[in-house]
Design a protein around this motif. Structure first.
Motif, PDB file in Angstrom:
ATOM      1  N   GLY A  37      16.357  93.351  76.604  1.00 43.55           N
ATOM      2  CA  GLY A  37      16.632  94.681  76.051  1.00 43.55           C
ATOM      3  C   GLY A  37      17.001  95.737  77.076  1.00 43.55           C
ATOM      4  N   HIS A  38      17.003  95.380  78.357  1.00 52.57           N
ATOM      5  CA  HIS A  38      17.303  96.373  79.395  1.00 52.57           C
ATOM      6  C   HIS A  38      18.757  96.831  79.327  1.00 52.57           C
ATOM      7  CE1 HIS A  38      13.425  95.513  81.135  1.00 52.57           C
ATOM      8  NE2 HIS A  38      13.744  94.253  81.378  1.00 52.57           N
ATOM      9  N   TYR A  39      19.653  95.931  78.979  1.00 52.07           N
ATOM     10  CA  TYR A  39      21.073  96.263  78.991  1.00 52.07           C
ATOM     11  C   TYR A  39      21.408  97.335  77.956  1.00 52.07           C
ATOM     12  CZ  TYR A  39      26.150  95.612  78.795  1.00 52.07           C
ATOM     13  OH  TYR A  39      27.498  95.823  78.812  1.00 52.07           O
ATOM     14  N   VAL A  40      20.890  97.201  76.751  1.00 48.22           N
ATOM     15  CA  VAL A  40      21.165  98.180  75.700  1.00 48.22           C
ATOM     16  C   VAL A  40      20.609  99.544  76.084  1.00 48.22           C
ATOM     17  CG1 VAL A  40      20.636  98.824  73.314  1.00 48.22           C
ATOM     18  CG2 VAL A  40      21.315  96.482  73.842  1.00 48.22           C
ATOM     19  N   ARG A  41      19.401  99.581  76.640  1.00 50.18           N
ATOM     20  CA  ARG A  41      18.829 100.857  77.063  1.00 50.18           C
ATOM     21  C   ARG A  41      19.662 101.488  78.183  1.00 50.18           C
ATOM     22  NH1 ARG A  41      14.094  97.886  75.929  1.00 50.18           N
ATOM     23  NH2 ARG A  41      13.912  97.125  78.073  1.00 50.18           N
ATOM     24  N   HIS A  42      20.158 100.654  79.079  1.00 51.39           N
ATOM     25  CA  HIS A  42      21.013 101.146  80.164  1.00 51.39           C
ATOM     26  C   HIS A  42      22.302 101.751  79.607  1.00 51.39           C
ATOM     27  CE1 HIS A  42      23.198 101.306  83.928  1.00 51.39           C
ATOM     28  NE2 HIS A  42      24.094 100.432  83.499  1.00 51.39           N
ATOM     29  N   LEU A  43      22.912 101.112  78.622  1.00 55.60           N
ATOM     30  CA  LEU A  43      24.130 101.640  77.999  1.00 55.60           C
ATOM     31  C   LEU A  43      23.884 102.990  77.341  1.00 55.60           C
ATOM     32  CD1 LEU A  43      25.919  98.594  76.298  1.00 55.60           C
ATOM     33  CD2 LEU A  43      26.646  99.875  78.304  1.00 55.60           C
ATOM     34  N   HIS A  44      22.788 103.120  76.612  1.00 54.43           N
ATOM     35  CA  HIS A  44      22.467 104.393  75.953  1.00 54.43           C
ATOM     36  C   HIS A  44      22.357 105.517  76.991  1.00 54.43           C
ATOM     37  CE1 HIS A  44      22.277 102.516  72.189  1.00 54.43           C
ATOM     38  NE2 HIS A  44      21.010 102.125  72.182  1.00 54.43           N
ATOM     39  N   ARG A  45      21.721 105.218  78.100  1.00 55.97           N
ATOM     40  CA  ARG A  45      21.553 106.233  79.155  1.00 55.97           C
ATOM     41  C   ARG A  45      22.908 106.616  79.749  1.00 55.97           C
ATOM     42  NH1 ARG A  45      20.206 105.460  84.963  1.00 55.97           N
ATOM     43  NH2 ARG A  45      19.458 107.473  85.751  1.00 55.97           N
ATOM     44  N   MET A  46      23.744 105.629  80.016  1.00 59.57           N
ATOM     45  CA  MET A  46      25.057 105.921  80.599  1.00 59.57           C
ATOM     46  C   MET A  46      25.909 106.761  79.649  1.00 59.57           C
ATOM     47  SD  MET A  46      26.026 102.285  82.416  1.00 59.57           S
ATOM     48  CE  MET A  46      27.441 102.890  83.330  1.00 59.57           C
ATOM     49  N   ARG A  47      25.869 106.435  78.365  1.00 60.78           N
ATOM     50  CA  ARG A  47      26.666 107.198  77.392  1.00 60.78           C
ATOM     51  C   ARG A  47      26.258 108.673  77.392  1.00 60.78           C
ATOM     52  NH1 ARG A  47      25.470 102.899  73.560  1.00 60.78           N
ATOM     53  NH2 ARG A  47      27.142 101.360  73.590  1.00 60.78           N
ATOM     54  N   ARG A  48      24.968 108.941  77.404  1.00 60.41           N
ATOM     55  CA  ARG A  48      24.498 110.334  77.392  1.00 60.41           C
ATOM     56  C   ARG A  48      24.982 111.078  78.628  1.00 60.41           C
ATOM     57  NH1 ARG A  48      19.594 107.860  75.799  1.00 60.41           N
ATOM     58  NH2 ARG A  48      18.755 108.171  77.912  1.00 60.41           N
ATOM     59  N   ILE A  49      24.857 110.444  79.778  1.00 60.22           N
ATOM     60  CA  ILE A  49      25.240 111.101  81.031  1.00 60.22           C
ATOM     61  C   ILE A  49      26.754 111.298  81.106  1.00 60.22           C
ATOM     62  CG2 ILE A  49      25.334 110.789  83.536  1.00 60.22           C
ATOM     63  CD1 ILE A  49      22.619 109.360  83.314  1.00 60.22           C
ATOM     64  N   TYR A  50      27.522 110.289  80.740  1.00 63.72           N
ATOM     65  CA  TYR A  50      28.976 110.387  80.817  1.00 63.72           C
ATOM     66  C   TYR A  50      29.524 111.419  79.827  1.00 63.72           C
ATOM     67  CZ  TYR A  50      29.013 106.110  83.676  1.00 63.72           C
ATOM     68  OH  TYR A  50      28.824 105.174  84.667  1.00 63.72           O
ATOM     69  N   ALA A  51      28.931 111.473  78.642  1.00 63.19           N
ATOM     70  CA  ALA A  51      29.379 112.460  77.646  1.00 63.19           C
ATOM     71  C   ALA A  51      29.159 113.881  78.163  1.00 63.19           C
ATOM     72  CB  ALA A  51      28.637 112.249  76.333  1.00 63.19           C
TER      73      ALA A  51
END
Length: 507
Positions: free
Chosen positions: A396-410
């Motif tokens: 489950g680490h990958y999905v959590r990492h994606l969510h974090r990246m999306r917030r920061i990039y947005a």
């Protein structure tokens, strides 16, 4: 034996043997290169230049040691290496002699840099047509993540280092022989199993692990498909504009490229002139470089067009993970009922580019052929890395990492858009909110010299790109820059946009 001291010094053999002098050996005491290698270099150079002719007897290791003021062990080590490489011939009881070797041509440069400068066109003329197609551009935009506003690089500082390190230790501690030997190619790996599960939830693609083939990234995937499916002379429909590096793969395979022109809905298959199209390449989630998400109507048109011609479609899902408004848009592959679409994905933009882990989803029979090709061409892919990425997804680490990246990039994109719409209103048309890593900024003044702008930006370490790069003839109907935001913090964006303004004002 004399002292070496701390400054460069020179020792040479004074005697002449068989009419040839060994004078000329230079050894430097303060050099970082070991003495035995310096002696090896000197003797080897004298043999190649003809200063030491074939058949000449080399003094004994004792004589050389005393004459040069170095240890006998150092001399023996150098001579043994020359014997091993065939420059000398050691005959027990009779001594060591110089082998007869072809002399280096007169005027031949000695160092690599000298050789390259002396013959700038030599290797250019040796390139195959395939090599020329793959090396046509000396890029002004780097891919090492060092440039600000880079349009195609993730922020490596967001990489989950601690989690990755822990998983690495666990994978190594398991000591599973299957990931240290060549892989059983027909058996799905842990990563392929996890991709099949993940892709069903994240992209709506239903597939079995046997339909997933891992690769060394998206470009490697396309290269494999070109080798597997295409012969010289085959026709490939390719987006115009489109990804130049991918286009060059097909061109280097000797294929005919038919443009599939991009409009407001993405690549339009009805603009392809030829009916005899074996393969088509598209970016449906976020057209590269136009940032267009292909609507449902165009997807169905594309699938019907391909079915009518029995054409396979390669769908590169580049940038699909980074959609910042609304829900995810199903890829073309999710609508594919006839096995026409080969889906290509990668972890380069979501984890680290240097990991070189990608994958394809394709009909099972074709996947088996592709695995056999990998077995012949590459023997195996890096299974340690695949195992770690597989665990990253499984836990489950990958999905959590994606969510974090999306917030920061947005957040970073919003910040960049505010600056572009205010401080660059006189230069760029108002850019739209886009998915992916960059914004497409059209120049108001279409007479601007894009090349000059790009050179200045490169001088200031800015990783922007010109739109014309993506066109087959390197000319775009409208001039624009691709300005990145993902890999730069807000402070870096603020600093870099000031540099960008300076570059544009100087044009």
């Amino acid at each position: 034996m004399s002292s070496l001291g701390h400054t460069p010094w020179r020792r040479a053999i004074a005697r002449t043997i068989d009419g040839s002098s060994l004078d000329g050996l230079i050894l430097e005491a303060d050099s970082a290169r070991p003495l035995y290698l310096q002696l090896y270099d000197g003797l080897r150079e004298m043999i190649l230049s003809g200063a030491l002719p074939g058949g000449m007897r080399i003094p004994s290791s004792r004589v050389l040691s005393e004459s040069l003021g170095i240890s006998r062990f150092t001399v023996v080590t150098a001579l043994d290496q020359l014997v091993a490489e065939g420059y000398l011939n050691s005959a027990r009881g009779s001594g060591t002699y110089v082998e007869t070797v072809p002399r280096r041509q007169q005027g031949s440069p000695n160092t690599p840099s000298e050789r390259d400068v002396a013959t700038p066109d030599r290797f250019e003329n040796l390139l195959s047509k395939r090599g020329q197609a793959l090396t046509w551009r000396t890029s002004l935009t780097l891919n090492d993540g060092s440039q600000l506003l880079h349009m195609a690089t993730p922020d490596h500082r967001l990489f989950p280092v601690q989690i990755w390190s822990q998983l690495t230790k666990e994978v190594y501690a398991q000591g599973d022989f299957r990931i240290v030997n060549y892989r059983e190619i027909l058996r799905p790996s842990l990563l392929e199993e996890q991709i099949a599960r993940h892709i069903a939830v994240s992209r709506g693609i239903r597939c079995e692990p046997e339909e997933v083939v891992t690769t060394l990234g998206a470009h490697h995937a396309v290269t494999l498909l070109a080798e597997l499916l295409l012969d010289p002379g085959d026709t490939v429909a390719f987006e115009e504009p489109g990804m130049a590096a991918i286009r060059s793969i097909f061109q280097s395979s000797g294929c005919k490229i038919e443009p599939m022109y991009v409009d407001a809905s993405g690549p339009d298959p009805h603009t392809v002139a030829s009916r005899d199209v074996k393969l088509a390449f598209v970016t449906a989630a976020k057209q590269q470089p136009m940032t267009i998400a292909m609507p449902m109507k165009r997807k169905l048109e594309l699938l019907h067009w391909a079915a009518d011609r029995e054409t396979l479609i390669i769908e590169d899902d580049l940038g699909s993970e980074f959609r910042y408004r609304g829900g995810p848009i199903p890829p073309l592959k999710a609508l594919d009922q006839a096995g026409q679409v080969i889906y290509v994905g990668a972890f380069s933009m979501t984890l680290l580019q240097s990991l070189r882990v990608g994958y394809m989803i394709m009909p099972r029979a074709l996947a088996e052929k592709c695995r056999r090709l990998i077995q012949v061409r590459y023997r195996a892919l890096p299974q340690f890395t695949e195992q770690i990425v597989g665990r990253l997804i499984e836990d489950g680490h990958y999905v959590r990492h994606l969510h974090r990246m999306r917030r920061i990039y947005a957040k970073r994109q919003n910040f960049l858009l505010q600056i572009l719409r205010s401080d660059f209103a006189d230069i760029f048309e108002p850019p739209e909110f886009a998915s992916g890593f960059y914004n497409l900024c059209y120049f108001r003044d279409q007479s601007v010299d894009e090349d000059a702008v790009l050179i200045r930006c490169r001088h200031h370490n800015l990783g922007v790109e010109q739109l014309s790069y993506y066109y087959a003839n390197r000319t775009s109907p409208r001039k624009a820059l691709l300005v990145g935001f993902a890999a730069s913090t807000e402070d870096e964006i603020e600093f870099a946009t000031k540099l960008l303004r300076r570059c544009l004002d100087a044009t």
